[in-house]
Design a protein around this motif. Structure first.
Motif, PDB file in Angstrom:
ATOM      1  N   ASP A  85       1.283  -1.007  -0.241  1.00 30.66           N
ATOM      2  CA  ASP A  85      -0.088   0.122  -0.083  1.00 30.66           C
ATOM      3  C   ASP A  85       1.257   0.844   0.069  1.00 30.66           C
ATOM      4  OD1 ASP A  85      -1.401   2.443   1.850  1.00 30.66           O
ATOM      5  OD2 ASP A  85      -2.953   0.946   0.459  1.00 30.66           O
ATOM      6  N   PRO A  86       0.145   2.307  -0.816  1.00 33.56           N
ATOM      7  CA  PRO A  86       1.338   3.329  -0.848  1.00 33.56           C
ATOM      8  C   PRO A  86       1.274   3.699   0.771  1.00 33.56           C
ATOM      9  CG  PRO A  86      -0.159   4.003  -2.596  1.00 33.56           C
ATOM     10  CD  PRO A  86      -0.641   2.544  -1.696  1.00 33.56           C
ATOM     11  N   SER A  87       1.251   3.701   1.712  1.00 33.94           N
ATOM     12  CA  SER A  87       1.140   4.377   3.537  1.00 33.94           C
ATOM     13  C   SER A  87       2.738   3.433   3.407  1.00 33.94           C
ATOM     14  CB  SER A  87      -0.036   3.840   4.048  1.00 33.94           C
ATOM     15  OG  SER A  87      -0.830   3.034   4.012  1.00 33.94           O
ATOM     16  N   GLN A  88       2.998   2.363   3.351  1.00 31.24           N
ATOM     17  CA  GLN A  88       4.177   1.733   3.119  1.00 31.24           C
ATOM     18  C   GLN A  88       5.310   2.217   3.201  1.00 31.24           C
ATOM     19  OE1 GLN A  88       1.732  -2.240   2.440  1.00 31.24           O
ATOM     20  NE2 GLN A  88       1.778  -3.158   4.249  1.00 31.24           N
ATOM     21  N   VAL A  89       5.052   2.298   1.930  1.00 28.22           N
ATOM     22  CA  VAL A  89       6.418   3.190   1.078  1.00 28.22           C
ATOM     23  C   VAL A  89       6.896   4.353   1.868  1.00 28.22           C
ATOM     24  CG1 VAL A  89       7.284   3.762  -1.757  1.00 28.22           C
ATOM     25  CG2 VAL A  89       5.741   2.201  -1.028  1.00 28.22           C
ATOM     26  N   LEU A  90       8.392   4.486   1.867  1.00 29.52           N
ATOM     27  CA  LEU A  90       8.730   5.476   2.511  1.00 29.52           C
ATOM     28  C   LEU A  90       9.986   5.574   1.182  1.00 29.52           C
ATOM     29  CD1 LEU A  90       9.899   7.692   4.565  1.00 29.52           C
ATOM     30  CD2 LEU A  90      11.511   5.874   5.467  1.00 29.52           C
ATOM     31  N   ILE A  91       9.831   7.474   0.717  1.00 23.29           N
ATOM     32  CA  ILE A  91      10.992   7.284  -0.277  1.00 23.29           C
ATOM     33  C   ILE A  91      12.105   7.907   0.658  1.00 23.29           C
ATOM     34  CG2 ILE A  91      11.029   8.826  -1.977  1.00 23.29           C
ATOM     35  CD1 ILE A  91       9.386   6.494  -2.853  1.00 23.29           C
ATOM     36  N   THR A  92      13.196   8.016   0.772  1.00 24.65           N
ATOM     37  CA  THR A  92      14.202   8.320   1.511  1.00 24.65           C
ATOM     38  C   THR A  92      14.956   9.512   0.493  1.00 24.65           C
ATOM     39  OG1 THR A  92      15.813   6.645   0.778  1.00 24.65           O
ATOM     40  CG2 THR A  92      14.250   6.297   3.251  1.00 24.65           C
ATOM     41  N   SER A  93      15.655  10.177   1.144  1.00 23.90           N
ATOM     42  CA  SER A  93      17.162  11.329   0.686  1.00 23.90           C
ATOM     43  C   SER A  93      18.379  10.286   0.781  1.00 23.90           C
ATOM     44  CB  SER A  93      16.630  12.606   1.008  1.00 23.90           C
ATOM     45  OG  SER A  93      17.060  12.375   2.594  1.00 23.90           O
ATOM     46  N   GLY A  94      18.283   9.364   1.711  1.00 24.12           N
ATOM     47  CA  GLY A  94      20.281   9.170   1.809  1.00 24.12           C
ATOM     48  C   GLY A  94      20.565   7.764   0.467  1.00 24.12           C
ATOM     49  N   TYR A  95      21.124   8.644   0.356  1.00 20.97           N
ATOM     50  CA  TYR A  95      22.093   7.525  -1.112  1.00 20.97           C
ATOM     51  C   TYR A  95      22.111   6.067  -0.742  1.00 20.97           C
ATOM     52  CZ  TYR A  95      25.314   5.458  -4.634  1.00 20.97           C
ATOM     53  OH  TYR A  95      25.623   4.769  -5.563  1.00 20.97           O
ATOM     54  N   GLY A  96      22.115   5.490   0.290  1.00 22.43           N
ATOM     55  CA  GLY A  96      22.351   4.162   0.457  1.00 22.43           C
ATOM     56  C   GLY A  96      21.298   3.158   1.069  1.00 22.43           C
ATOM     57  N   GLN A  97      20.157   4.571   1.533  1.00 19.59           N
ATOM     58  CA  GLN A  97      18.857   3.447   1.064  1.00 19.59           C
ATOM     59  C   GLN A  97      18.168   3.214   0.119  1.00 19.59           C
ATOM     60  OE1 GLN A  97      17.041   5.861   4.726  1.00 19.59           O
ATOM     61  NE2 GLN A  97      17.624   3.542   6.163  1.00 19.59           N
ATOM     62  N   ALA A  98      18.754   4.660  -0.800  1.00 21.39           N
ATOM     63  CA  ALA A  98      17.779   4.964  -1.571  1.00 21.39           C
ATOM     64  C   ALA A  98      18.090   4.261  -3.177  1.00 21.39           C
ATOM     65  CB  ALA A  98      17.519   6.639  -2.406  1.00 21.39           C
ATOM     66  N   ALA A  99      19.455   4.514  -3.205  1.00 20.22           N
ATOM     67  CA  ALA A  99      19.958   3.072  -4.245  1.00 20.22           C
ATOM     68  C   ALA A  99      19.332   2.155  -4.868  1.00 20.22           C
ATOM     69  CB  ALA A  99      21.678   3.445  -3.645  1.00 20.22           C
ATOM     70  N   ALA A 100      19.484   1.236  -3.868  1.00 19.29           N
ATOM     71  CA  ALA A 100      18.013  -0.169  -3.585  1.00 19.29           C
ATOM     72  C   ALA A 100      17.112   0.314  -3.983  1.00 19.29           C
ATOM     73  CB  ALA A 100      18.350  -0.741  -1.944  1.00 19.29           C
ATOM     74  N   LEU A 101      16.438   1.253  -3.729  1.00 23.13           N
ATOM     75  CA  LEU A 101      15.182   1.244  -3.922  1.00 23.13           C
ATOM     76  C   LEU A 101      15.079   1.753  -5.524  1.00 23.13           C
ATOM     77  CD1 LEU A 101      11.615   1.940  -3.784  1.00 23.13           C
ATOM     78  CD2 LEU A 101      12.680   3.943  -3.006  1.00 23.13           C
ATOM     79  N   ILE A 102      15.816   2.722  -5.591  1.00 27.33           N
ATOM     80  CA  ILE A 102      15.882   3.076  -7.801  1.00 27.33           C
ATOM     81  C   ILE A 102      16.383   2.365  -8.071  1.00 27.33           C
ATOM     82  CG2 ILE A 102      17.526   5.048  -8.775  1.00 27.33           C
ATOM     83  CD1 ILE A 102      17.386   6.640  -6.536  1.00 27.33           C
ATOM     84  N   ILE A 103      17.341   1.583  -8.391  1.00 25.76           N
ATOM     85  CA  ILE A 103      17.646   0.295  -9.079  1.00 25.76           C
ATOM     86  C   ILE A 103      17.306  -0.456  -9.555  1.00 25.76           C
ATOM     87  CG2 ILE A 103      19.454  -1.720  -9.000  1.00 25.76           C
ATOM     88  CD1 ILE A 103      21.834   0.379  -7.963  1.00 25.76           C
ATOM     89  N   GLY A 104      16.301  -1.082  -7.485  1.00 16.98           N
ATOM     90  CA  GLY A 104      14.590  -1.440  -7.995  1.00 16.98           C
ATOM     91  C   GLY A 104      13.867  -1.952  -8.808  1.00 16.98           C
TER      92      GLY A 104
END
Length: 307
Positions: free
Chosen positions: A169-188
């Motif tokens: 659900d969108p409420s379970q999704v967190l968009i991060t600004s940190g590179y380490g966390q965001a890299a896996a999200l963006i790549i995936g």
């Protein structure tokens, strides 16, 4: 001379005393004249248009035009129809330094840790960016909820549900600004399709590299073949990596030695060969040049590399 306006209005440092007796156009003239004399405004620098400068400092356009015209008459500025108003050559002031030309670099660069930028989907990216910017509400360009843009969180959830079989659900999704966390999200999420498309391309490039090494430098021992975008080749006994790196550079090929990446003490001599942004033809040419570099080190070195 550049056709780009290189000076922003706020860079002129024009501060006006609106309560004093000196007319506003005289104050503008004085600021610009002093900037040119001291070298802060260099020969050839373009000034903002009269309309733009007037808007930024809060005066009528006629005030700026009068200041510009006076400095033109005094020889501090030059202007031609259809072009920018620029700082003229003033006695005692050197022209702005021209940056030195960039080195062409090595003919073939086996630098590691790079992907192929030519395969980035620029047109698709620009179409998506244009579509979103055109239709996005104005408030979407401001700071929003700390969890991230609602549309993006919804898109991520939809993607995971559709492609990964989740029930997010969108409420379970967190968009991060940190590179380490965001890299896996963006790549995936955003680059998964591109990664799948490029995987066979990189595999073919790796196979060409391995085949050419086996043919031209059979004494080199490849390892780390599954790394993805680079591999390590161990050198024959008695061959120094620093010597090979230097000889390769003389032959227009950039390679890196493994020495700087060891955690402790000396070890086996080797090279790191990246192939992510090299075409198959460039890889083949690079290995041939590398073999020529090894040959240049002497017959004994080449014989060791050919065993």
């Amino acid at each position: 001379m550049s056709t780009v306006n290189s000076t922003l209005a706020h860079d002129l440092l024009v501060e006006l005393d609106r309560t004093g007796a000196t007319p506003l156009h005289r104050q503008i003239e004085a600021v610009l004249r002093d900037g040119i004399r001291t070298g802060r405004l260099r020969h050839g620098a373009s000034l903002p248009s009269s309309r733009r400068l007037a808007t930024e400092i809060g005066v009528s356009r006629g005030v700026v035009v009068e200041a510009y015209n006076q400095l033109l008459a005094e020889g501090y500025l030059t202007s031609t129809p259809g072009s920018y108003t620029r700082v003229a050559a003033v006695h005692g002031q050197a022209a702005a330094a021209t940056p030195p030309p960039r080195s062409a670099g090595p003919y073939i660069d086996f630098g590691y840790g790079r992907i192929d930028p030519a395969s980035f989907p620029r047109e698709a990216w620009l179409r998506s960016l244009r579509r979103v910017l055109t239709s996005a509400p104005h408030n979407r360009l401001n700071y929003l909820d700390g969890y991230g843009l609602p549309e993006l969180r919804t898109a991520v959830a939809d993607y995971l549900n559709r492609v990964r079989g989740t029930s997010a659900d969108p409420s379970q999704v967190l968009i991060t600004s940190g590179y380490g966390q965001a890299a896996a999200l963006i790549i995936g999420v955003l680059a998964g399709r591109g990664a799948r498309r490029m995987r066979p391309v990189y595999r073919r490039r790796r196979d060409v590299l391995l085949a050419r090494l086996a043919e031209s430098l059979p004494g080199f021992e490849p390892t780390g073949v599954a790394a993805g975008l680079h591999l390590v080749v161990w050198l024959p006994d008695g061959m120094g990596e620093n010597d090979v790196v230097a000889a390769a550079a003389d032959h227009g090929v950039r390679v890196a030695g493994v020495g700087p990446y060891r955690l402790a003490g000396p070890g086996r001599q080797g090279l790191i060969l990246g192939y992510g942004d090299l075409s198959e033809g460039r890889i083949a040419d690079g290995v041939e040049a590398l073999a020529a570099a090894v040959r240049s080190l002497g017959t004994a070195s080449f014989e060791r590399s050919s065993r």
